[in-house]
Design a protein around this motif. Structure first.
Motif, PDB file in Angstrom:
ATOM      1  N   PRO A 195      29.441  37.873  46.950  1.00 53.05           N
ATOM      2  CA  PRO A 195      29.918  36.981  48.017  1.00 53.05           C
ATOM      3  C   PRO A 195      31.354  36.495  47.764  1.00 53.05           C
ATOM      4  O   PRO A 195      32.134  36.361  48.689  1.00 53.05           O
ATOM      5  N   LEU A 196      31.692  36.255  46.487  1.00 52.01           N
ATOM      6  CA  LEU A 196      33.046  35.818  46.173  1.00 52.01           C
ATOM      7  C   LEU A 196      34.058  36.900  46.497  1.00 52.01           C
ATOM      8  O   LEU A 196      35.153  36.612  46.991  1.00 52.01           O
ATOM      9  N   THR A 197      33.694  38.147  46.243  1.00 47.92           N
ATOM     10  CA  THR A 197      34.578  39.261  46.540  1.00 47.92           C
ATOM     11  C   THR A 197      34.844  39.331  48.036  1.00 47.92           C
ATOM     12  O   THR A 197      35.985  39.527  48.467  1.00 47.92           O
ATOM     13  N   ARG A 230      38.569  38.174  52.647  1.00 52.04           N
ATOM     14  CA  ARG A 230      38.920  37.414  53.853  1.00 52.04           C
ATOM     15  C   ARG A 230      40.174  36.581  53.629  1.00 52.04           C
ATOM     16  O   ARG A 230      41.050  36.514  54.476  1.00 52.04           O
ATOM     17  N   VAL A 231      40.261  35.948  52.452  1.00 52.52           N
ATOM     18  CA  VAL A 231      41.436  35.138  52.142  1.00 52.52           C
ATOM     19  C   VAL A 231      42.685  36.009  52.109  1.00 52.52           C
ATOM     20  O   VAL A 231      43.736  35.632  52.637  1.00 52.52           O
ATOM     21  N   ARG A 232      42.579  37.193  51.500  1.00 49.98           N
ATOM     22  CA  ARG A 232      43.722  38.097  51.414  1.00 49.98           C
ATOM     23  C   ARG A 232      44.184  38.535  52.804  1.00 49.98           C
ATOM     24  O   ARG A 232      45.364  38.513  53.114  1.00 49.98           O
ATOM     25  N   THR A 254      43.594  36.986  55.676  1.00 48.44           N
ATOM     26  CA  THR A 254      44.128  35.810  56.355  1.00 48.44           C
ATOM     27  C   THR A 254      45.522  35.480  55.845  1.00 48.44           C
ATOM     28  O   THR A 254      46.429  35.173  56.618  1.00 48.44           O
ATOM     29  N   SER A 255      45.704  35.570  54.540  1.00 50.46           N
ATOM     30  CA  SER A 255      47.003  35.293  53.932  1.00 50.46           C
ATOM     31  C   SER A 255      48.059  36.267  54.458  1.00 50.46           C
ATOM     32  O   SER A 255      49.189  35.862  54.750  1.00 50.46           O
ATOM     33  N   ASN A 256      47.704  37.534  54.606  1.00 53.53           N
ATOM     34  CA  ASN A 256      48.648  38.522  55.132  1.00 53.53           C
ATOM     35  C   ASN A 256      49.035  38.194  56.567  1.00 53.53           C
ATOM     36  O   ASN A 256      50.202  38.299  56.950  1.00 53.53           O
ATOM     37  N   VAL A 257      48.050  37.795  57.378  1.00 55.64           N
ATOM     38  CA  VAL A 257      48.330  37.441  58.778  1.00 55.64           C
ATOM     39  C   VAL A 257      49.231  36.216  58.834  1.00 55.64           C
ATOM     40  O   VAL A 257      50.212  36.180  59.586  1.00 55.64           O
TER      41      VAL A 257
END
Length: 156
Positions: A74-76, A81-83, A85-88
Motif C-alpha cells: 500500500p505504501l508503494t 500517487r505522490v510522485r 501528483t508531484s509531477n503534475v
C-alpha cells in the motif's frame, strides 16, 4: 588423545526393543560396537537438528519477507500517487511561472502588487475555490482509507 575423544564407560538401562534396534543399526551400518552405534545416533541427531534449524530459519525469513511485502505494497501505491501528483504540480507550477513572466513583460510591470498589499475579488474567489478542492480531495482520501481499512477490521 584429547579429553574430548577419550572414551568413558557408562552403564545404560535399555529396553529389549531398543537393544534390538541398536543391534540392527550395528549390523546395517557395519559399526564395531554398541557404543559406536550410540555415537553415530547422537552425531546424526545433532547434524539433523542443525539442518532443521537452518530450514526453519529459512522458512521464517521467507514468511517475514512476504509479510513485509504485504505491508509495503500500500505504501508503494501511495508513493506512486505522490510522485504522479508531484509531477503534475511541478508541470503546472512551471507553466504558471512562464505565464506570469510573460504577463509582467507584456504589461511592462515595474512592481509586484502582492496579496499582502491587496487581494482582488477574483483572487479571493480563486482562493476559496482552491480551498474547497483541497477539502474535497482530502475527504475523498479519508473515504478511500476508511474503505480500505473496513475489510481488515471485519476479519477480527
Amino acid at each position: 588423545m584429547s579429553n574430548e575423544n577419550k572414551k568413558q564407560q557408562k552403564n545404560l538401562f535399555l529396553t529389549e526393543s531398543t537393544i534390538k534396534k541398536i543391534e540392527q543399526l550395528k549390523k546395517d551400518r557395519k559399526l564395531s560396537s554398541h557404543g559406536a552405534v550410540i555415537e553415530y545416533l547422537v552425531d546424526s541427531y545433532f547434524a539433523n537438528e542443525s539442518s532443521q534449524n537452518q530450514t526453519l530459519l529459512t522458512e521464517i525469513d521467507a514468511i517475514m519477507l512476504q509479510h513485509l511485502q504485504r505491508l509495503l505494497e500500500p505504501l508503494t501505491e501511495d508513493l506512486k500517487r505522490v510522485r504522479v501528483t508531484s509531477n503534475v504540480i511541478d508541470r503546472n507550477t512551471q507553466m504558471m511561472l512562464e505565464f506570469w513572466n510573460h504577463y509582467f513583460i507584456m504589461t511592462d510591470a515595474k512592481k509586484l502588487g502582492s496579496t499582502d498589499k491587496f487581494k482582488t475579488v477574483p483572487f479571493e474567489e480563486a482562493e476559496e475555490l482552491i480551498k474547497g478542492r483541497i477539502a474535497h480531495n482530502r475527504q475523498k482520501k479519508i473515504d478511500r482509507e476508511t474503505k480500505r481499512a473496513l475489510p481488515d477490521n471485519q476479519d477480527s
